[in-house]
Design a protein around this motif. Structure first.
Motif, PDB file in Angstrom:
ATOM      1  N   ARG A 146      -4.143  23.398  42.653  1.00 17.51           N
ATOM      2  CA  ARG A 146      -3.702  23.934  44.051  1.00 17.51           C
ATOM      3  C   ARG A 146      -2.331  24.173  44.275  1.00 17.51           C
ATOM      4  NH1 ARG A 146      -7.733  19.566  46.966  1.00 17.51           N
ATOM      5  NH2 ARG A 146      -9.775  20.428  46.075  1.00 17.51           N
ATOM      6  N   LYS A 147      -2.088  24.497  45.401  1.00 18.00           N
ATOM      7  CA  LYS A 147      -0.382  24.589  45.751  1.00 18.00           C
ATOM      8  C   LYS A 147      -0.227  23.797  47.008  1.00 18.00           C
ATOM      9  CE  LYS A 147      -0.719  29.735  44.436  1.00 18.00           C
ATOM     10  NZ  LYS A 147      -0.838  30.939  45.028  1.00 18.00           N
ATOM     11  N   LEU A 148       0.971  23.926  47.276  1.00 20.16           N
ATOM     12  CA  LEU A 148       1.470  23.384  48.610  1.00 20.16           C
ATOM     13  C   LEU A 148       1.331  24.668  49.443  1.00 20.16           C
ATOM     14  CD1 LEU A 148       4.848  21.563  47.758  1.00 20.16           C
ATOM     15  CD2 LEU A 148       2.615  20.620  47.910  1.00 20.16           C
ATOM     16  N   PRO A 149       1.021  24.464  50.829  1.00 20.33           N
ATOM     17  CA  PRO A 149       0.824  25.388  51.780  1.00 20.33           C
ATOM     18  C   PRO A 149       2.270  26.244  51.739  1.00 20.33           C
ATOM     19  CG  PRO A 149       1.133  23.069  52.871  1.00 20.33           C
ATOM     20  CD  PRO A 149       1.087  22.838  51.454  1.00 20.33           C
ATOM     21  N   SER A 150       2.010  27.580  52.244  1.00 18.71           N
ATOM     22  CA  SER A 150       3.340  28.462  52.639  1.00 18.71           C
ATOM     23  C   SER A 150       3.901  27.733  54.029  1.00 18.71           C
ATOM     24  CB  SER A 150       3.053  29.816  52.546  1.00 18.71           C
ATOM     25  OG  SER A 150       2.149  30.250  53.369  1.00 18.71           O
ATOM     26  N   GLU A 151       4.751  28.053  54.552  1.00 18.62           N
ATOM     27  CA  GLU A 151       5.080  27.985  56.021  1.00 18.62           C
ATOM     28  C   GLU A 151       4.212  28.598  56.938  1.00 18.62           C
ATOM     29  OE1 GLU A 151       9.121  28.232  58.950  1.00 18.62           O
ATOM     30  OE2 GLU A 151       9.092  28.966  56.980  1.00 18.62           O
ATOM     31  N   GLU A 152       4.045  29.625  56.757  1.00 18.70           N
ATOM     32  CA  GLU A 152       3.045  30.451  57.383  1.00 18.70           C
ATOM     33  C   GLU A 152       1.562  30.018  57.565  1.00 18.70           C
ATOM     34  OE1 GLU A 152       6.161  33.324  56.107  1.00 18.70           O
ATOM     35  OE2 GLU A 152       4.881  31.735  55.037  1.00 18.70           O
ATOM     36  N   GLN A 153       1.136  29.402  56.217  1.00 17.07           N
ATOM     37  CA  GLN A 153      -0.037  28.593  56.334  1.00 17.07           C
ATOM     38  C   GLN A 153      -0.208  27.459  57.009  1.00 17.07           C
ATOM     39  OE1 GLN A 153      -0.709  28.565  51.901  1.00 17.07           O
ATOM     40  NE2 GLN A 153      -2.245  30.167  51.898  1.00 17.07           N
ATOM     41  N   TYR A 154       0.876  26.623  56.895  1.00 11.44           N
ATOM     42  CA  TYR A 154       0.974  25.479  57.708  1.00 11.44           C
ATOM     43  C   TYR A 154       0.745  25.831  59.302  1.00 11.44           C
ATOM     44  CZ  TYR A 154       3.160  21.799  60.562  1.00 11.44           C
ATOM     45  OH  TYR A 154       3.112  20.830  61.553  1.00 11.44           O
ATOM     46  N   HIS A 155       1.664  26.846  59.805  1.00 14.92           N
ATOM     47  CA  HIS A 155       1.682  27.343  61.004  1.00 14.92           C
ATOM     48  C   HIS A 155      -0.012  27.719  61.351  1.00 14.92           C
ATOM     49  CE1 HIS A 155       5.603  27.985  63.208  1.00 14.92           C
ATOM     50  NE2 HIS A 155       5.973  27.489  61.979  1.00 14.92           N
ATOM     51  N   ARG A 156      -0.599  28.499  60.612  1.00 19.53           N
ATOM     52  CA  ARG A 156      -1.870  28.901  60.968  1.00 19.53           C
ATOM     53  C   ARG A 156      -2.834  27.720  61.030  1.00 19.53           C
ATOM     54  NH1 ARG A 156      -5.641  31.293  63.385  1.00 19.53           N
ATOM     55  NH2 ARG A 156      -7.577  32.085  62.104  1.00 19.53           N
ATOM     56  N   ALA A 157      -2.864  26.794  60.248  1.00 18.71           N
ATOM     57  CA  ALA A 157      -3.553  25.719  60.231  1.00 18.71           C
ATOM     58  C   ALA A 157      -3.332  24.678  61.260  1.00 18.71           C
ATOM     59  CB  ALA A 157      -3.401  24.755  59.038  1.00 18.71           C
ATOM     60  N   ALA A 158      -1.949  24.450  61.763  1.00 22.71           N
ATOM     61  CA  ALA A 158      -1.514  23.989  62.951  1.00 22.71           C
ATOM     62  C   ALA A 158      -1.717  24.266  64.347  1.00 22.71           C
ATOM     63  CB  ALA A 158      -0.016  23.265  62.425  1.00 22.71           C
ATOM     64  N   VAL A 198     -10.703   7.473  57.263  1.00 22.99           N
ATOM     65  CA  VAL A 198     -11.045   8.889  57.208  1.00 22.99           C
ATOM     66  C   VAL A 198     -11.096   9.559  56.000  1.00 22.99           C
ATOM     67  CG1 VAL A 198     -10.211  11.265  58.359  1.00 22.99           C
ATOM     68  CG2 VAL A 198     -10.043   9.089  59.563  1.00 22.99           C
ATOM     69  N   LYS A 199     -11.902  10.327  55.615  1.00 21.53           N
ATOM     70  CA  LYS A 199     -11.916  10.870  54.371  1.00 21.53           C
ATOM     71  C   LYS A 199     -11.403  12.422  54.377  1.00 21.53           C
ATOM     72  CE  LYS A 199     -14.863  11.828  50.435  1.00 21.53           C
ATOM     73  NZ  LYS A 199     -14.249  11.160  49.521  1.00 21.53           N
ATOM     74  N   SER A 200     -10.633  12.619  53.583  1.00 20.82           N
ATOM     75  CA  SER A 200     -10.173  14.060  53.522  1.00 20.82           C
ATOM     76  C   SER A 200     -10.949  15.152  52.843  1.00 20.82           C
ATOM     77  CB  SER A 200      -8.557  14.005  52.889  1.00 20.82           C
ATOM     78  OG  SER A 200      -8.216  15.355  53.032  1.00 20.82           O
ATOM     79  N   ARG A 201     -11.108  16.259  53.353  1.00 23.71           N
ATOM     80  CA  ARG A 201     -11.702  17.408  52.650  1.00 23.71           C
ATOM     81  C   ARG A 201     -11.057  18.840  52.966  1.00 23.71           C
ATOM     82  NH1 ARG A 201     -15.831  19.930  56.166  1.00 23.71           N
ATOM     83  NH2 ARG A 201     -15.616  18.924  58.504  1.00 23.71           N
ATOM     84  N   LEU A 202     -11.378  19.580  52.019  1.00 23.48           N
ATOM     85  CA  LEU A 202     -11.018  21.080  52.295  1.00 23.48           C
ATOM     86  C   LEU A 202     -11.601  21.607  53.594  1.00 23.48           C
ATOM     87  CD1 LEU A 202     -10.406  22.457  48.578  1.00 23.48           C
ATOM     88  CD2 LEU A 202      -8.683  22.047  50.147  1.00 23.48           C
ATOM     89  N   MET A 203     -10.801  22.203  54.352  1.00 25.66           N
ATOM     90  CA  MET A 203     -11.312  22.869  55.763  1.00 25.66           C
ATOM     91  C   MET A 203     -10.845  24.236  55.427  1.00 25.66           C
ATOM     92  SD  MET A 203     -12.452  20.185  57.396  1.00 25.66           S
ATOM     93  CE  MET A 203     -12.556  21.005  59.159  1.00 25.66           C
ATOM     94  N   GLU A 204     -11.785  25.011  55.737  1.00 25.97           N
ATOM     95  CA  GLU A 204     -11.434  26.472  55.630  1.00 25.97           C
ATOM     96  C   GLU A 204     -10.828  27.283  56.704  1.00 25.97           C
ATOM     97  OE1 GLU A 204     -12.223  28.723  53.019  1.00 25.97           O
ATOM     98  OE2 GLU A 204     -13.272  27.199  51.804  1.00 25.97           O
ATOM     99  N   ILE A 205      -9.757  27.867  56.317  1.00 27.54           N
ATOM    100  CA  ILE A 205      -9.014  28.481  57.650  1.00 27.54           C
ATOM    101  C   ILE A 205      -9.141  29.978  57.607  1.00 27.54           C
ATOM    102  CG2 ILE A 205      -7.036  28.745  59.001  1.00 27.54           C
ATOM    103  CD1 ILE A 205      -7.978  25.844  58.581  1.00 27.54           C
ATOM    104  N   PRO A 206      -9.968  30.580  58.634  1.00 24.32           N
ATOM    105  CA  PRO A 206      -9.935  31.893  58.462  1.00 24.32           C
ATOM    106  C   PRO A 206      -8.575  32.980  58.478  1.00 24.32           C
ATOM    107  CG  PRO A 206     -10.821  31.034  60.544  1.00 24.32           C
ATOM    108  CD  PRO A 206     -10.318  30.068  59.746  1.00 24.32           C
ATOM    109  N   GLU A 207      -8.730  34.038  58.143  1.00 26.33           N
ATOM    110  CA  GLU A 207      -7.768  35.003  58.565  1.00 26.33           C
ATOM    111  C   GLU A 207      -7.303  34.996  59.990  1.00 26.33           C
ATOM    112  OE1 GLU A 207      -7.987  38.860  56.811  1.00 26.33           O
ATOM    113  OE2 GLU A 207      -9.733  39.155  58.198  1.00 26.33           O
ATOM    114  N   GLY A 208      -6.037  35.205  60.028  1.00 27.40           N
ATOM    115  CA  GLY A 208      -5.568  35.515  61.581  1.00 27.40           C
ATOM    116  C   GLY A 208      -3.894  35.381  61.525  1.00 27.40           C
ATOM    117  N   TYR A 209      -3.511  35.343  62.651  1.00 22.22           N
ATOM    118  CA  TYR A 209      -2.172  35.366  62.906  1.00 22.22           C
ATOM    119  C   TYR A 209      -1.252  34.103  62.958  1.00 22.22           C
ATOM    120  CZ  TYR A 209      -2.979  40.356  63.873  1.00 22.22           C
ATOM    121  OH  TYR A 209      -3.030  41.456  63.612  1.00 22.22           O
ATOM    122  N   ALA A 210       0.011  34.118  62.618  1.00 23.86           N
ATOM    123  CA  ALA A 210       0.920  32.950  62.659  1.00 23.86           C
ATOM    124  C   ALA A 210       2.281  33.423  63.164  1.00 23.86           C
ATOM    125  CB  ALA A 210       1.114  32.178  61.151  1.00 23.86           C
TER     126      ALA A 210
END
Length: 443
Positions: free
Chosen positions: A305-317, A179-191
């Protein structure tokens, strides 16, 4: 079902789970050869024999007198095995094997302790209206504490010389497409962080409790964890020698300890070898890179780049494209199973990234539960209105010091019960032995 019947069923279930949790820690200790029980595989930790007593003494100290009115029968061991060590960079333990009791005395203590607690639990099941009102919660604490040690013991024993361990199973033969990794766009939203009210009576530690909804701006995140192959390119580019990539504390740690590559790796001429649980193998480039927070942060900075924040992890997950609905797990509402990821003690080592497509999130992000804890850039801190657990006051509060970072997700040796959305793990940034990987984000 009446209240008494319901209470009895819940406590029966929890007692069964406690017995299953014991089997998990027993399984880990059986890896160790008898003559190695007084070894210290990681210098910052206690000797192995301590943990043989600790997972039991914790249960006793939590439950015996408080829940059942049982009197101590070996107070010296209750105290000796009561507290572990948070990995630190100074003041390393200096005890010798002779400072610890003989194995047969520890075993005698463990057997009596289990017998007395089990009998007390059975008596409580027979008369639930007379039991401690928080017994179910206390038993849940005992279970999850033990399950945590089933994992931390695994990574500690990972450092034990192979000839000090009983031979284990051969490495899993993962027949999965690359599996090849790529950057995925996550739109704004709630976590939503914390234990959600709709989850009813589900157990949660004090740092999880309460519901904390926040809006997250749009960002991009790696669809897969950074692999060993990715991290190898960072090493070949001189990342460990590039001072600007490391903050002052991380650089001082790296220099002091002579850190030049991940703790799970070993150079062998022109090759890199990987330290598995039961033997070495040539570096599996498609496995996630297990590294410290300091190393992960340096890699992310190298890419800009950066490591994700806890909120960004939640939004993506757990988020969904619509922005408002959130899932219980990255894949949806279905209870965790082996097809969703590498977790719950099925394997000792990682799988290739993306090997469990059924576990992907709504945004197509892989391995957000299992295969390695995910470092975030968020310091471990209390949510608003935090209240310490009354019978385990220091579980979280002792680590709200700005020196520990939140990890999310889980590893191959994480119990399925701790894959719940609200669960938070944490560690110091300069501790390289945890089954912890990472992915990067662009804000």
């Amino acid at each position: 079902m009446g209240a008494v019947a319901a209470a009895t069923r819940i406590r029966n279930d929890i007692h069964t789970r406690l017995l299953e949790a014991r089997s998990r820690t027993d399984e880990v200790f059986r890896i160790v050869r008898e003559d190695a029980l007084y070894n210290r595989p990681i210098r910052e930790r206690h000797r192995i024999i301590f943990y043989v007593g600790h997972v039991e003494a914790f249960d006793w100290n939590l439950l015996a007198e408080r829940a059942f009115g049982l009197k101590p029968f070996q107070r010296e061991f209750d105290q000796l095995f009561s507290f572990g060590i948070d990995p630190i960079e100074s003041g390393l333990p200096s005890d010798t094997p002779a400072d610890w009791p003989e194995r047969r005395d520890v075993d005698r203590y463990v057997h009596r302790l289990r017998d007395e607690l089990d009998q007390a639990i059975e008596r409580s099941l027979a008369a639930p209206w007379e039991g401690h009102p928080q017994l179910s919660t206390m038993l849940a604490v005992a279970i999850e504490h033990r399950m945590m040690h089933a994992e931390t013991l695994a990574y500690m024993l990972h450092r034990l010389p192979f000839d000090h361990k009983v031979a284990g199973p051969p490495p899993s033969d993962w027949q999965t497409p690359r599996v090849k990794s790529r950057l995925m766009e996550i739109p704004e939203g709630y976590a939503t962080l914390g234990l959600v009210k709709e989850q009813g009576d589900e157990f949660g530690w004090d740092n999880e409790l309460g519901t904390h909804k926040t809006r997250v701006d749009g960002f991009a995140i790696d669809s897969c964890n950074v692999t060993n192959g990715d991290f190898l390119r960072f090493i070949q580019a001189g990342g460990y020698q590039h001072r600007a990539l490391w903050n002052d504390e991380a650089w001082a740690w790296k220099q002091r300890e002579g850190i030049e590559y991940p703790a799970f790796w070993r150079p062998a001429g022109n090759l890199w070898m990987y330290r598995g649980m039961f033997g070495e193998t040539r570096l599996p480039t498609e496995w996630p890179a297990y590294v410290s927070h300091a190393e992960a942060s340096a890699y992310a900075k190298w890419l800009g780049r950066k490591l994700p924040s806890e909120e960004q992890y939640h939004r993506a997950a757990f988020g969904t494209p619509g922005g408002r609905r959130e899932r219980a797990y990255p894949w949806g509402e279905e209870a965790p199973s082996e097809r969703h990821g590498n977790f719950d003690f099925h394997h000792w080592d990682p799988s290739p990234v993306g090997a469990h497509p059924d576990g992907a999130s709504a945004f197509g992000i892989h391995d957000l539960a299992g295969n390695g804890w995910e470092w975030t850039r968020s310091a471990f801190a209390p949510f608003e209105d935090f209240v310490p657990m009354p019978f385990y006051q220091g579980y979280s509060a002792n680590f709200f010091d700005g020196k520990h970072f939140v990890m999310k997700g889980g590893s191959p040796r994480t119990a399925a019960s701790m894959l719940r959305r609200s669960f938070r793990n944490w560690f110091q940034p300069h501790y390289p032995y945890v089954y912890a990987t990472f992915r990067c984000v662009e804000d």
